[in-house]
Design a protein around this motif. Structure first.
Motif, PDB file in Angstrom:
ATOM      1  N   VAL A 229      -8.538 -24.358  20.070  1.00  0.00           N
ATOM      2  CA  VAL A 229      -7.490 -25.363  19.905  1.00  0.00           C
ATOM      3  C   VAL A 229      -7.298 -25.627  18.422  1.00  0.00           C
ATOM      4  N   ARG A 230      -6.095 -25.402  17.931  1.00  0.00           N
ATOM      5  CA  ARG A 230      -5.763 -25.690  16.534  1.00  0.00           C
ATOM      6  C   ARG A 230      -5.021 -27.025  16.466  1.00  0.00           C
ATOM      7  N   ARG A 231      -5.317 -27.789  15.424  1.00  0.00           N
ATOM      8  CA  ARG A 231      -4.682 -29.086  15.239  1.00  0.00           C
ATOM      9  C   ARG A 231      -3.907 -29.100  13.943  1.00  0.00           C
ATOM     10  N   SER A 232      -2.830 -29.882  13.918  1.00  0.00           N
ATOM     11  CA  SER A 232      -2.000 -29.988  12.722  1.00  0.00           C
ATOM     12  C   SER A 232      -1.379 -31.371  12.685  1.00  0.00           C
ATOM     13  N   ILE A 233      -1.066 -31.846  11.481  1.00  0.00           N
ATOM     14  CA  ILE A 233      -0.364 -33.126  11.357  1.00  0.00           C
ATOM     15  C   ILE A 233       1.143 -32.921  11.298  1.00  0.00           C
ATOM     16  N   ASP A 234       1.587 -31.651  11.327  1.00  0.00           N
ATOM     17  CA  ASP A 234       3.010 -31.339  11.221  1.00  0.00           C
ATOM     18  C   ASP A 234       3.579 -31.131  12.621  1.00  0.00           C
ATOM     19  N   ASP A 235       4.379 -32.087  13.097  1.00  0.00           N
ATOM     20  CA  ASP A 235       5.010 -31.953  14.410  1.00  0.00           C
ATOM     21  C   ASP A 235       6.522 -31.868  14.282  1.00  0.00           C
TER      22      ASP A 235
END
Length: 393
Positions: A229-235
């Motif tokens: 699972v990769r997470r990012s603050i860019d949605d």
């Protein structure tokens, strides 16, 4: 008339611009599409679509089949001349492996099949969306009567009647890099295809029904046995969704030339076209070893291409909806999209918009603090004293 001689500066500029153009050139593939290759008439029991994607020195073969449970087979070869051959009498008998071949066989670098095997429904009486589920008898997708494939360029659409409604699968193959127009707006490359699953108008067996989709994979030197699972603050492209799941091989995390992947954002949509207010989070179970022999029984494509791949089969469930989310009956629609490809899965980088916002958000306070400090120092700086002395007589 003689051409003007080039100076060393002209040559350097030419080389510089050529290098920049070469670096900026987008990698692409030449696509060709064939329905039921080698068959003069539509075969009974379902169709087979073959998309051949030729690169500079390799070829990707995407085979989407509705003989039994819908399946997508991706074969990567290291030559540009490889092709698919089908022995249709053996293929339709579904009791012999090797009736579908990618030749030359020694050019195959990897081969992975994704099978959509079952649709599961459960009664979420307590609105927890947690196991153990009160499962109804599953819908076996190999028992569904599927429509004929509808082709549009390098895209295919397949639908089947389930529970007085329909389950449809849409498959696209891409010639180059880009992004889908509709949410979840997955980033794709020339090494990938996209599959969307849509549940439309199903007669749910309870007022609080939720659904799970069972997926199984088979094949490859590195089986798909792990989900990261990769997470990012860019949605920016998928508002409110910050997680991407990548189903790949735990032993081959950084392969650029052989490993396959299945990637999706952890979201489904309750209406079409998708909108932010209709987004519904989804989850997945951990991959578990499955029976490759049993998978060959439900998929004509797996039976035709693979020999005994017992140790290379894995499966998981994707569940739609969390506690407190609307149940399926609220809209009687669900759509979910995944990317299937080889090599490194495409990953979203920070967009210029987000980078600018972060720069402004972090930089402005620092500038204000710096200017405030300079101003305070200047205010506290002692002024030069001017004394006047009267002359002494």
């Amino acid at each position: 008339m003689m051409a003007a001689s080039r100076t060393p500066c002209d040559v350097l500029l030419f080389l510089l611009f050529s290098t920049i153009l070469w670096m900026c050139a987008e990698f692409s593939r030449n696509l060709s599409v064939e329905l039921n290759p080698g068959s003069s008439t539509p075969p009974p029991g379902g169709d087979l679509v073959h998309v051949r994607a030729v690169g500079d020195n390799d070829t990707l073969h995407f085979l989407f089949c509705s003989q039994g449970a819908p399946a997508l087979l991706l074969v990567h070869t290291d030559v540009t001349s490889s092709d698919v051959s089908v022995n249709w009498p053996l293929f339709l008998s579904r009791n012999t492996s090797g009736s579908l071949r990618v030749e030359p066989a020694n050019s195959i670098m990897s081969s992975t099949a994704l099978v959509f095997s079952r649709l599961l429904e459960y009664d979420d009486v307590n609105d927890t969306a947690e196991a153990p589920f009160d499962l109804f008898p599953p819908y076996q997708l190999h028992d569904v009567t599927w429509s004929r494939m509808e082709l549009s360029g390098a895209a295919a659409r397949l639908c089947g009647a389930v529970a007085q409604g329909s389950i449809c699968l849409h498959m696209w193959v891409f010639a180059g890099e880009g992004r889908d127009e509709s949410w979840p707006r997955l980033l794709h490359t020339a090494n990938s295809s996209q599959v969307a699953v849509r549940l439309d108008g199903l007669a749910a067996r309870s007022q609080r029904s939720r659904f799970l989709l069972e997926l199984q994979t088979l094949g490859g030197a590195y089986p798909l046995d792990a989900v990261r699972v990769r997470r990012s603050i860019d949605d920016e492209f998928t508002p409110s969704i910050f997680k991407v799941s990548e189903w790949t091989s735990g032993a081959n995390e950084s392969s650029e030339d052989g490993g396959a992947f299945i990637l999706w954002k952890q979201v489904a949509y309750r209406r079409s076209p998708p909108a932010l207010e209709d987004a519904s989070p989804c989850r997945h179970s951990d991959p578990r070893r499955r029976s490759g022999r049993a998978l060959a029984e439900v998929s004509g494509l797996v039976r035709a291409f693979f020999a005994d791949e017992e140790e290379r089969a894995f499966g998981l469930n994707v569940s739609f909806g969390l506690a407190g989310e609307p149940f399926y009956n609220a809209t009687k629609f669900l759509s979910w999209t995944a990317l299937v490809g080889v090599g490194l899965a495409p990953a979203d980088a920070f967009s210029p918009l987000v980078a600018a916002i972060v720069a402004v958000g972090l930089g402005a306070p620092l500038v204000i603090l710096l200017m405030g400090g300079v101003y305070a120092c200047l205010r506290k700086r002692p002024t030069a004293s001017t004394s006047s002395y009267e002359p002494i007589n």
